[in-house]
Scaffold this active site. Structure first.
Site, PDB file in Angstrom:
ATOM      1  N   SER A 146       0.853  -1.190   0.000  1.00  0.00           N
ATOM      2  CA  SER A 146       0.000   0.000   0.000  1.00  0.00           C
ATOM      3  C   SER A 146       0.890   1.241   0.000  1.00  0.00           C
ATOM      4  O   SER A 146       1.985   1.210   0.580  1.00  0.00           O
ATOM      5  CB  SER A 146      -0.860   0.002   1.271  1.00  0.00           C
ATOM      6  OG  SER A 146      -1.490   1.260   1.445  1.00  0.00           O
ATOM      7  N   TYR A 159      -2.784  -0.545  10.558  1.00  0.00           N
ATOM      8  CA  TYR A 159      -2.663  -0.863   9.125  1.00  0.00           C
ATOM      9  C   TYR A 159      -1.433  -0.200   8.530  1.00  0.00           C
ATOM     10  O   TYR A 159      -0.633  -0.831   7.841  1.00  0.00           O
ATOM     11  CB  TYR A 159      -3.938  -0.396   8.412  1.00  0.00           C
ATOM     12  CG  TYR A 159      -3.948  -0.663   6.919  1.00  0.00           C
ATOM     13  CD1 TYR A 159      -4.223  -1.934   6.431  1.00  0.00           C
ATOM     14  CD2 TYR A 159      -3.701   0.360   6.010  1.00  0.00           C
ATOM     15  CE1 TYR A 159      -4.248  -2.181   5.051  1.00  0.00           C
ATOM     16  CE2 TYR A 159      -3.723   0.123   4.641  1.00  0.00           C
ATOM     17  CZ  TYR A 159      -4.001  -1.146   4.171  1.00  0.00           C
ATOM     18  OH  TYR A 159      -4.015  -1.389   2.822  1.00  0.00           O
ATOM     19  N   LYS A 163       1.806  -2.104   6.983  1.00  0.00           N
ATOM     20  CA  LYS A 163       2.228  -2.019   5.575  1.00  0.00           C
ATOM     21  C   LYS A 163       3.675  -1.535   5.482  1.00  0.00           C
ATOM     22  O   LYS A 163       4.418  -1.959   4.612  1.00  0.00           O
ATOM     23  CB  LYS A 163       1.279  -1.126   4.777  1.00  0.00           C
ATOM     24  CG  LYS A 163      -0.107  -1.757   4.574  1.00  0.00           C
ATOM     25  CD  LYS A 163      -0.041  -3.009   3.702  1.00  0.00           C
ATOM     26  CE  LYS A 163      -1.403  -3.636   3.465  1.00  0.00           C
ATOM     27  NZ  LYS A 163      -1.387  -4.781   2.541  1.00  0.00           N
ATOM     28  N   THR A 194     -13.524  -0.858  -4.598  1.00  0.00           N
ATOM     29  CA  THR A 194     -13.963  -2.188  -4.129  1.00  0.00           C
ATOM     30  C   THR A 194     -15.450  -2.098  -3.817  1.00  0.00           C
ATOM     31  O   THR A 194     -16.065  -1.039  -4.008  1.00  0.00           O
ATOM     32  CB  THR A 194     -13.218  -2.575  -2.820  1.00  0.00           C
ATOM     33  OG1 THR A 194     -13.570  -1.602  -1.825  1.00  0.00           O
ATOM     34  CG2 THR A 194     -11.727  -2.627  -3.009  1.00  0.00           C
TER      35      THR A 194
HETATM   36  N1  LIG Z   1      -8.864  -1.260  -1.187  1.00  0.00           N
HETATM   37  C1  LIG Z   1      -7.968  -0.279  -1.201  1.00  0.00           C
HETATM   38  O1  LIG Z   1      -8.294   0.897  -1.410  1.00  0.00           O
HETATM   39  C2  LIG Z   1      -6.503  -0.610  -0.979  1.00  0.00           C
HETATM   40  C3  LIG Z   1      -5.561   0.424  -1.007  1.00  0.00           C
HETATM   41  C4  LIG Z   1      -4.206   0.114  -0.832  1.00  0.00           C
HETATM   42  C5  LIG Z   1      -3.813  -1.191  -0.620  1.00  0.00           C
HETATM   43  N2  LIG Z   1      -4.755  -2.179  -0.585  1.00  0.00           N
HETATM   44  C6  LIG Z   1      -4.289  -3.559  -0.356  1.00  0.00           C
HETATM   45  O2  LIG Z   1      -4.731  -4.361  -1.436  1.00  0.00           O
HETATM   46  C7  LIG Z   1      -5.071  -5.670  -0.964  1.00  0.00           C
HETATM   47  C8  LIG Z   1      -6.506  -5.996  -1.352  1.00  0.00           C
HETATM   48  O3  LIG Z   1      -7.366  -4.972  -0.851  1.00  0.00           O
HETATM   49  P1  LIG Z   1      -8.953  -5.150  -0.867  1.00  0.00           P
HETATM   50  O4  LIG Z   1      -9.527  -3.841  -0.472  1.00  0.00           O
HETATM   51  O5  LIG Z   1      -9.387  -5.832  -2.107  1.00  0.00           O
HETATM   52  O6  LIG Z   1      -9.099  -6.174   0.369  1.00  0.00           O
HETATM   53  P2  LIG Z   1     -10.444  -6.604   1.139  1.00  0.00           P
HETATM   54  O7  LIG Z   1     -11.632  -6.343   0.327  1.00  0.00           O
HETATM   55  O8  LIG Z   1     -10.381  -6.019   2.520  1.00  0.00           O
HETATM   56  O9  LIG Z   1     -10.200  -8.159   1.234  1.00  0.00           O
HETATM   57  C9  LIG Z   1      -9.182  -8.619   2.068  1.00  0.00           C
HETATM   58  C10 LIG Z   1      -9.057 -10.097   1.961  1.00  0.00           C
HETATM   59  O10 LIG Z   1      -8.193 -10.469   3.024  1.00  0.00           O
HETATM   60  C11 LIG Z   1      -8.739 -11.571   3.708  1.00  0.00           C
HETATM   61  N3  LIG Z   1      -8.430 -11.503   5.126  1.00  0.00           N
HETATM   62  C12 LIG Z   1      -8.705 -10.491   5.987  1.00  0.00           C
HETATM   63  N4  LIG Z   1      -8.349 -10.824   7.230  1.00  0.00           N
HETATM   64  C13 LIG Z   1      -7.833 -12.081   7.138  1.00  0.00           C
HETATM   65  C14 LIG Z   1      -7.321 -12.990   8.091  1.00  0.00           C
HETATM   66  N5  LIG Z   1      -7.285 -12.694   9.393  1.00  0.00           N
HETATM   67  N6  LIG Z   1      -6.882 -14.202   7.649  1.00  0.00           N
HETATM   68  C15 LIG Z   1      -6.943 -14.534   6.355  1.00  0.00           C
HETATM   69  N7  LIG Z   1      -7.434 -13.728   5.408  1.00  0.00           N
HETATM   70  C16 LIG Z   1      -7.880 -12.512   5.805  1.00  0.00           C
HETATM   71  C17 LIG Z   1     -10.245 -11.443   3.521  1.00  0.00           C
HETATM   72  O11 LIG Z   1     -10.770 -12.734   3.618  1.00  0.00           O
HETATM   73  P3  LIG Z   1     -12.357 -13.048   3.718  1.00  0.00           P
HETATM   74  O12 LIG Z   1     -12.844 -13.046   2.296  1.00  0.00           O
HETATM   75  O13 LIG Z   1     -12.410 -14.371   4.355  1.00  0.00           O
HETATM   76  O14 LIG Z   1     -12.966 -11.940   4.543  1.00  0.00           O
HETATM   77  C18 LIG Z   1     -10.355 -10.840   2.136  1.00  0.00           C
HETATM   78  O15 LIG Z   1     -10.405 -11.847   1.166  1.00  0.00           O
HETATM   79  C19 LIG Z   1      -4.834  -5.638   0.548  1.00  0.00           C
HETATM   80  O16 LIG Z   1      -3.556  -6.122   0.835  1.00  0.00           O
HETATM   81  C20 LIG Z   1      -4.912  -4.169   0.885  1.00  0.00           C
HETATM   82  O17 LIG Z   1      -4.181  -3.845   2.045  1.00  0.00           O
HETATM   83  C21 LIG Z   1      -6.080  -1.917  -0.747  1.00  0.00           C
END
Ligand SMILES: NC(=O)c1ccc[n+]([C@@H]2O[C@H](COP(=O)([O-])OP(=O)(O)OC[C@H]3O[C@@H](n4cnc5c(N)ncnc54)[C@H](OP(=O)(O)O)[C@@H]3O)[C@@H](O)[C@H]2O)c1
Length: 259
Positions: A146, A159, A163, A194
């Protein structure tokens, strides 16, 4: 046949990463925490990509907030071995978002939970994957990190710390695993569209991360393309970062649109 292990791939960005690798002919093992959701997603993926093997695995990072479930990681890799599969590519996408965490309100265990999932569990997966990669002549790991590893955002203390820690972990692993022909790199998204956008459109209409030189935020496919680049094309690249944030972090101040 190449095989990618993609964590957290029942929703959002992880889904786009699975689709990218499957459409490029990779066999895919993906994870989620809920068995029913994993089975439903596995069915969907198999219907969409009948020519590759897709296998869902339900696994949680933690036994409790203080304890990473290392045994489950061992078990997952033992089951992958038993299927005669070898994971040459690991995409560490799952993350605890640690939403709404403030310095005086949250217990220390909230911090532990987020760091344990985003740093320690990911380390544990790389440890078990890289043992196999060494035996098979190499492989590669991609962290979905991130841009908050560099610039903090409000009320996300754990968080942001996780990161930053994850990026240090990526570099240390790249250094120690390079001699085994294992590359380790990181994609640094800014904001990604998302399902949280659909749930909270008013908030997202105003998010400052949109005020970038590009003027928009990423979609999951942008992140999937970057992960695929590191995994499949970047033969001589390790310890590298690819920022996908529309230029957000290069600015001194946000470019606010006139309308
Ligand atoms: N969304 C953003 O704006 C953004 C920005 C910067 C970076 N990122 C990074 O990009 C990646 C994807 O983001 P996203 O927004 O698509 O993620 P998300 O919608 O929050 O999904 C996160 C995933 O992680 C899994 N997860 C969460 N806690 C867990 C645990 N304790 N054990 C195992 N699995 C776990 C969840 O599993 P379940 O399906 O079982 O809940 C889910 O599939 C992440 O690494 C995030 O930090 C996202």
């Amino acid at each position: 046949m190449k095989t990618a292990l993609i964590t957290g791939a029942c929703i959002n960005t992880g889904v786009d990463i699975v689709k990218k690798f499957a459409s490029e002919g990779y066999d895919v093992i993906f994870t989620g925490r809920n068995m029913e959701k994993v089975h439903a997603k596995e069915k969907e993926y198999r219907e969409e990509f009948p020519n590759v093997n897709i296998w869902g695995y339900h696994i949680d990072s933690l036994l409790d907030e203080r304890t990473v479930d290392e045994e489950s990681v061992e078990k997952m890799f033992a089951e992958i071995d038993a299927k005669g599969m070898f994971v040459d590519t690991v995409i560490l996408n799952a993350a605890d978002q640690g939403l709404g965490m403030t310095i005086f309100e949250n217990p220390l265990t909230d911090l532990m939970r987020v760091i344990n999932t985003n740093v320690v569990w990911n380390f544990c997966i790389v440890e078990h994957a890289s043992k196999r990669m060494i035996k098979n002549g190499g492989g590669n790991v991609v962290f979905i990190n991130s841009n908050t590893a560099y610039r903090a955002i409000p009320d996300r203390i754990a968080y942001v710390a996780s990161k930053g820690g994850q990026l240090g972990l990526m570099r240390a692993l790249a250094l120690d695993l390079g001699k085994y022909n294992i590359r380790v790199n990181a994609v640094l998204p800014g904001m990604i569209k998302t399902d949280r956008w659909d749930k909270n459109p008013e908030f997202y209409a105003k998010v400052p991360s949109r005020f970038t030189p590009i003027g928009d935020v990423a979609v999951g496919e942008d992140i999937a393309d970057a992960a695929y680049y590191f995994a499949a094309h970047a033969r001589n690249t390790t310890g590298a970062e690819l920022v996908i944030d529309g230029g957000n972090t290069i600015q001194l101040y946000p470019i606010v649109p006139e309308k």
